[in-house]
Structures are given as C-alpha cells and as structure tokens.
Design an enzyme around this catalytic site. Structure first.
Site, PDB file in Angstrom:
ATOM      1  N   ALA A  25       0.825  -1.218   0.000  1.00  0.00           N
ATOM      2  CA  ALA A  25       0.000   0.000   0.000  1.00  0.00           C
ATOM      3  C   ALA A  25       0.854   1.261   0.000  1.00  0.00           C
ATOM      4  O   ALA A  25       0.452   2.296   0.511  1.00  0.00           O
ATOM      5  CB  ALA A  25      -0.931  -0.011   1.204  1.00  0.00           C
ATOM      6  N   ALA A  26       2.059   1.162  -0.589  1.00  0.00           N
ATOM      7  CA  ALA A  26       2.971   2.315  -0.542  1.00  0.00           C
ATOM      8  C   ALA A  26       2.893   3.194  -1.781  1.00  0.00           C
ATOM      9  O   ALA A  26       3.417   4.298  -1.799  1.00  0.00           O
ATOM     10  CB  ALA A  26       4.399   1.821  -0.361  1.00  0.00           C
ATOM     11  N   ARG A  63      -2.955   7.806 -10.761  1.00  0.00           N
ATOM     12  CA  ARG A  63      -4.066   7.835 -11.715  1.00  0.00           C
ATOM     13  C   ARG A  63      -5.426   8.161 -11.085  1.00  0.00           C
ATOM     14  O   ARG A  63      -6.380   8.462 -11.777  1.00  0.00           O
ATOM     15  CB  ARG A  63      -4.129   6.495 -12.479  1.00  0.00           C
ATOM     16  N   ASN A 116     -34.116  24.290  21.388  1.00  0.00           N
ATOM     17  CA  ASN A 116     -33.092  23.715  22.270  1.00  0.00           C
ATOM     18  C   ASN A 116     -31.851  24.596  22.410  1.00  0.00           C
ATOM     19  O   ASN A 116     -30.983  24.316  23.218  1.00  0.00           O
ATOM     20  CB  ASN A 116     -32.668  22.339  21.744  1.00  0.00           C
TER      21      ASN A 116
HETATM   22  C1  UD1 Z   1       1.291  -4.900 -10.512  1.00  0.00           C
HETATM   23  C2  UD1 Z   1       2.185  -6.027 -11.092  1.00  0.00           C
HETATM   24  C3  UD1 Z   1       1.558  -6.529 -12.377  1.00  0.00           C
HETATM   25  C4  UD1 Z   1       0.149  -6.980 -12.122  1.00  0.00           C
HETATM   26  C5  UD1 Z   1      -0.688  -5.894 -11.436  1.00  0.00           C
HETATM   27  C6  UD1 Z   1      -2.018  -6.457 -11.001  1.00  0.00           C
HETATM   28  C7  UD1 Z   1       4.487  -5.503 -10.427  1.00  0.00           C
HETATM   29  C8  UD1 Z   1       5.791  -5.005 -10.884  1.00  0.00           C
HETATM   30  N1  UD1 Z   1       3.504  -5.526 -11.332  1.00  0.00           N
HETATM   31  O1  UD1 Z   1       1.299  -3.834 -11.455  1.00  0.00           O
HETATM   32  O2  UD1 Z   1       2.320  -7.609 -12.895  1.00  0.00           O
HETATM   33  O3  UD1 Z   1      -0.471  -7.361 -13.342  1.00  0.00           O
HETATM   34  O4  UD1 Z   1      -0.010  -5.406 -10.264  1.00  0.00           O
HETATM   35  O5  UD1 Z   1      -2.846  -5.479 -10.428  1.00  0.00           O
HETATM   36  O6  UD1 Z   1       4.346  -5.900  -9.283  1.00  0.00           O
HETATM   37  N2  UD1 Z   1       3.312  -0.664  -4.254  1.00  0.00           N
HETATM   38  C9  UD1 Z   1       4.133  -0.542  -3.154  1.00  0.00           C
HETATM   39  N3  UD1 Z   1       5.385  -0.071  -3.325  1.00  0.00           N
HETATM   40  C10 UD1 Z   1       5.879   0.284  -4.545  1.00  0.00           C
HETATM   41  C11 UD1 Z   1       5.051   0.137  -5.673  1.00  0.00           C
HETATM   42  C12 UD1 Z   1       3.762  -0.347  -5.482  1.00  0.00           C
HETATM   43  O7  UD1 Z   1       3.721  -0.841  -2.017  1.00  0.00           O
HETATM   44  O8  UD1 Z   1       7.039   0.709  -4.620  1.00  0.00           O
HETATM   45  C13 UD1 Z   1       1.931  -1.161  -4.059  1.00  0.00           C
HETATM   46  C14 UD1 Z   1       0.881  -0.228  -4.618  1.00  0.00           C
HETATM   47  O9  UD1 Z   1       0.455   0.686  -3.616  1.00  0.00           O
HETATM   48  C15 UD1 Z   1      -0.228  -1.178  -5.014  1.00  0.00           C
HETATM   49  C16 UD1 Z   1       0.508  -2.457  -5.372  1.00  0.00           C
HETATM   50  O10 UD1 Z   1       1.787  -2.355  -4.777  1.00  0.00           O
HETATM   51  O11 UD1 Z   1      -1.114  -1.454  -3.925  1.00  0.00           O
HETATM   52  C17 UD1 Z   1       0.652  -2.624  -6.882  1.00  0.00           C
HETATM   53  O12 UD1 Z   1       1.340  -1.518  -7.405  1.00  0.00           O
HETATM   54  P1  UD1 Z   1       0.934  -0.833  -8.768  1.00  0.00           P
HETATM   55  O13 UD1 Z   1       1.865   0.285  -9.012  1.00  0.00           O
HETATM   56  O14 UD1 Z   1      -0.518  -0.562  -8.791  1.00  0.00           O
HETATM   57  O15 UD1 Z   1       1.319  -2.030  -9.757  1.00  0.00           O
HETATM   58  P2  UD1 Z   1       0.701  -2.332 -11.165  1.00  0.00           P
HETATM   59  O16 UD1 Z   1       1.301  -1.433 -12.181  1.00  0.00           O
HETATM   60  O17 UD1 Z   1      -0.763  -2.381 -11.054  1.00  0.00           O
HETATM   61 CA    CA Z   2      -2.385  -1.629  -9.550  1.00  0.00          CA
END
Ligand code: UD1
Ligand code: CA
Length: 475
Positions: A12-13, A18, A392
């Site tokens: 959740a970082a 978007r 009141n």
């Molecule tokens: C990620 C996957 C992708 C997958 C998709 C599914 C990777 C590299 N890619 O892409 O293969 O199809 O999820 O939804 O993992 N987050 C962190 N720290 C970070 C980056 C992200 O905690 O440094 C957390 C985000 O808050 C989020 C989750 O990880 O909850 C996924 O990150 P996001 O950037 O949304 O990855 P996607 O591009 O969706």
């Molecule tokens: Ca995502």
C-alpha cells in the site's frame, strides 16, 4: 505434516497517481469501507500469524486507517527504492525473528478478492509444495498489466510487465493478478537477486518468479474464472465499476437470503449492513455503514439509512436517517430527517417534514407533522402537535426538553428548553412553553381572541371579501 506458518504482506505504498486525488488511493471508499479495509478483511480471514502492511505515500493517514481496521497490523515503511519487490523485501525483514513459511502478498488496490479464492490459493500452494503460486486470469483487455509467460508445453516461465514486454508478449491475455503465495526462504533468496534494470527503474516483485524457478522452486499459476477477484483499482472509472459489481453481488446475496429488493439497479447496500428475512426494499435506497434491519420492515422508496437500527415491521419511507434507532412497528416518513441520537419507540411515529436529533421518543408516541425535536426526552403515548418546535438552543448552549407520558402538545407550540412537561399535560395551540408544566395541567398563554364586527366592510370596501360579508348579512 504440520500446519505451515503464514504471514500476509499488503502492498500500500504506491502513490495512486491515476486517481488524481488528495485522498490516498487505498483510502477511497467502496461499499462503506476504504479499499484497504476490504484487503485487510481478506487477509484476516486466513488467520495468519502476522499481517504486515507496507506504506510510504501519505504514510500517516494510510497507517492510521490500517490500524483502525486491524490494530495488530505491522506497519512497514518503504524507503526511496521503488517497486513492489522492494516493498516485499522490507516487509520480510519486519516479520518475527526466524519466520519460515508461506508469505501471502496482497495488493491494497485489489479489493474484490474474496476469502474463499484466497484460501483456495493458499491451500493449493501448500499442498502442491510450490515455492510460488499466483492468481492469473484471462481478460479481454490486458492493457497495463503484467503478462504470464508460458513455454510451448504450457509451463509457467515468468511474468513480464507491459512496459517491458515485446509486441508478441503484449498479445498475451493471461495476466498476473498481483496476488501471490511464496515460500519465505526462496522468496528471500530471489529478492536478493533482482535489480531495477527495467523500463520503470523499479525492483519488481514479478521478477522474483523467474529467479525462484532458476533456484529450483516449483511455480503454479491458478487461473481464476471470475476476473473481478483480481481487478485492480487504478482510476476512478475502475473504482465505480468495482463498486457497481460489488453492490450487485451484495444485493443478490440478500435477495437469495430472503430480502425483497425491487430494483437492484437503484439499491446500494454497504458490505457491513445486515438484513433479516422478509425485509422489503423499494427503489432508490442506500443502506449504509453498519445499518441493520429486522424482519418485515419496509424501507423506501428513496431512503438513505446510515448506521441505523430498524425494528421488525417498521416502515421508513422517503427519508434520511443517521445513527438512529426505529422501534418495532414504528413509522417514519415521508420526508423525515432523523439525525444522530434519535431513538423512536415501538409503534411510534415520525411523520412528514419532521427533523429529530438526540431525541428519545417513547413507545406509541407520535410527532406526525412539520416539527423540530432536538435534545428531547418524550415518554410513552404522547402526541406532538403539527408545527411544534423544540427550541433547544439559546444561541450559546443546547438545553434539554422533557415531555412525560400521555401528553398532548397542541399545534404550533414552542417548547423553550430547558423545560419539563410532566405526565398527562395538555398544552393549547400556539403556546410558548417557557415554564415547567405540572402533571395534569393545561398550559396556555395566548391572549383572548377579539372579533371587531364589520371591520372588513368598513376598511376594505369593494373587495370580494366585503361583498361576501355583505351577501351573508342579507341572507
Ligand atoms: C502490478 C504487477 C503486475 C500486475 C498488477 C495487477 C508488479 C511489478 N507488477 O502492477 O504484474 O499485473 O499489479 O494489479 O508488481 N506498491 C508498493 N510499493 C511500490 C510500488 C507499489 O507498495 O514501490 C503497491 C501499490 O500501492 C499497489 C501495489 O503495490 O497497492 C501494486 O502496485 P501498482 O503500481 O498498482 O502495480 P501495477 O502497475 O498495477
Ligand atoms: Ca495496480
């Protein structure tokens, strides 16, 4: 074989760019709780030894929401090294000393994943002795997601992110759901081998898969048929789509449990609402928060209830209520506004254009029309006449009004708080009650009415009223 130890890591970082929002993405509400709350519920359903959540963007706000939902969560701060792989690496370091077992990785932005699918994934992983098992799905539009790579015999060989994929790889429609179970030992080793040499310059968790395989670990991709299970929320359009889908599922679940819901398309029910059998919900209702509704109650049309308790057989029509309790058989509406602290007794009534706040109204008591009742205690079987105001507020402080049982407040009274009206009192129409009224008394303060005979004909000659008066006199 003894039960494997389990830890859940929730990612959740990320910034959630978007969403274009001041509110962190994982705190956007869905069916009455933040996205992260849904993910925490799924994590808790696995009864793991620990749940660790990785935060960075709007760290304090996100951490607070996580701890509010699950106070034992371990909050892990991600550093300036970006990527899902780095996030998991830091989470592993925060697990209890010597932890070895299954590490379940969930995304804070994948809220529809349910307990059953997750439990299935974990048991598949543990019984097949995999080093990694992940959820995948075949989707019509895989844009933006990681693709699952398989060899000619269909064996899993890795995951490629869209930004790093070749034209041919982008044509693959089997996507990575971002939900994984890892063996902690091989995961630790694999994370030590990944780098940031990719299009986004991040440490991808997805790169761990290929390393695990090279290290001799078995990998399984469990394909889910219901792609909503792994739907990620990245923008507000996806949030609305997921909310609509989850609502449709909640509505259907209540229908199958014996609730009549006339119009699913205009009925919104939060995840933590509870409805008894034979409740009826007419179109245009929002049943929100921790609202609970007992058997036989009829709600709507066009009613919003937030954190309310509605008793058996009660009816609430075209009204809005928050933190209110409506007794068995009581009626509310149309057009009533029940604010926090309203408690209406059994068979009581709050009618049209009545606003109530912090008001305990006893069994069989009625406030049928056009009133404001705030900071009040009303006994049983009393009636508040049309247009009555409980005053009141003295401009500085709020005060309480007490009305006993079997009291008849006349129409258009003003009860100036603090004031007490004892049992069995009557008050005349138009009374301004400033002094306490003892039991059994009639309270009145209107001056006697005076009729000035012939006033209209003298002062408003040649009007229709004067003509009517004249005609009447001639008869
Ligand atoms: C990620 C996957 C992708 C997958 C998709 C599914 C990777 C590299 N890619 O892409 O293969 O199809 O999820 O939804 O993992 N987050 C962190 N720290 C970070 C980056 C992200 O905690 O440094 C957390 C985000 O808050 C989020 C989750 O990880 O909850 C996924 O990150 P996001 O950037 O949304 O990855 P996607 O591009 O969706
Ligand atoms: Ca995502």
């Amino acid at each position: 074989m003894s039960e494997a130890r389990r830890a859940v890591v929730i990612l959740a970082a990320g910034q959630g760019t978007r969403m274009k929002s001041a509110l962190p993405k994982v705190l956007h509400p869905l069916a009455g709780m933040p996205l992260i709350g849904h993910v925490l519920d799924t994590a808790m359903s696995l009864r793991p030894e620990v749940i660790a959540a990785v935060v960075r963007h709007e760290r304090d706000q996100v951490a607070e929401a996580i701890l509010e939902h699950y106070e034992s969560a371990i909050i892990v701060d991600q550093d300036e090294i970006a990527g899902t792989g780095r996030a998991v690496e830091l989470a592993l370091a925060a697990l209890p000393e010597g932890f070895e077992g299954s590490v379940i990785v969930l995304s804070g932005d994948v809220p529809l994943l349910d307990a059953e699918t997750t439990a299935n994934l974990v048991s598949t992983h543990e019984s097949a002795n995999h080093a990694l098992t992940l959820l995948s799905a075949s989707v019509a539009n895989p844009t933006g997601l990681g693709r699952i790579l398989r060899d000619s015999s269909g064996e899993f060989i890795g995951i490629v992110e869209e930004k790093d994929a070749t034209e041919a790889e982008r044509a693959i429609t089997e996507i990575n759901g971002g939900v994984y179970v890892f063996d902690s030992v091989l995961l630790t080793r694999a994370l030590g081998l990944i780098d940031s040499d990719n299009a986004q310059g991040e440490k991808y968790l997805t790169d761990a898969a290929a390393h695990i395989q090279k290290l001799g670990g078995k990998i399984g991709a469990l394909e889910v048929l219901d792609a909503w299970m792994i739907a990620g929320i990245n923008d507000r359009a996806q949030l609305a789509d997921a909310a609509g889908e989850l609502n449709a599922r909640i509505v259907r679940q209540w229908q199958l449990a014996g609730v009549t819901i006339q119009d699913p398309a205009t009925t919104w029910i939060d995840k933590n609402v509870s409805l008894a059998q034979d409740v009826t919900v007419f179109p245009g209702c929002q049943l929100l928060g921790a609202t609970s509704i007992e058997s036989g109650a009829v709600i709507g049309p066009d009613t919003t209830l937030v954190d309310c308790e509605i008793g058996a057989g009660a009816s609430v029509r075209r009204s809005e209520a928050t933190l209110a309790v409506v007794g068995q058989g009581a009626t509310v509406g149309p057009f009533s506004y029940l604010r926090p602290g309203t408690v209406l007794g059994a068979n009581g009534k709050i009618g049209a254009f009545v606003e109530t706040k912090n008001a305990q109204i006893g069994d069989d008591s009625k406030i049928p029309h056009l009133s404001y009742v705030g900071d009040a205690q009303i006994g049983e079987d009393s009636n508040v006449g049309a247009g009555t105001i409980f005053a009141n507020y003295d401009g500085v402080q709020k005060h309480e009004t007490r009305v006993g049982s079997h009291v008849k407040i006349g129409s258009k009274n003003v009860l100036v708080a603090p004031v007490t009206i004892e049992d069995g009192v009557y008050t005349a129409a138009g009374t301004v009650v400033r002094k306490d009224v003892p039991s059994g008394a009639l309270a009145m303060n209107v001056s006697p009415q005076r009729n000035v005979e012939g006033w209209v004909e003298q002062n408003r000659p040649n009007t229709q009223a004067a003509e009517a008066a004249k005609k009447h006199g001639e008869q």
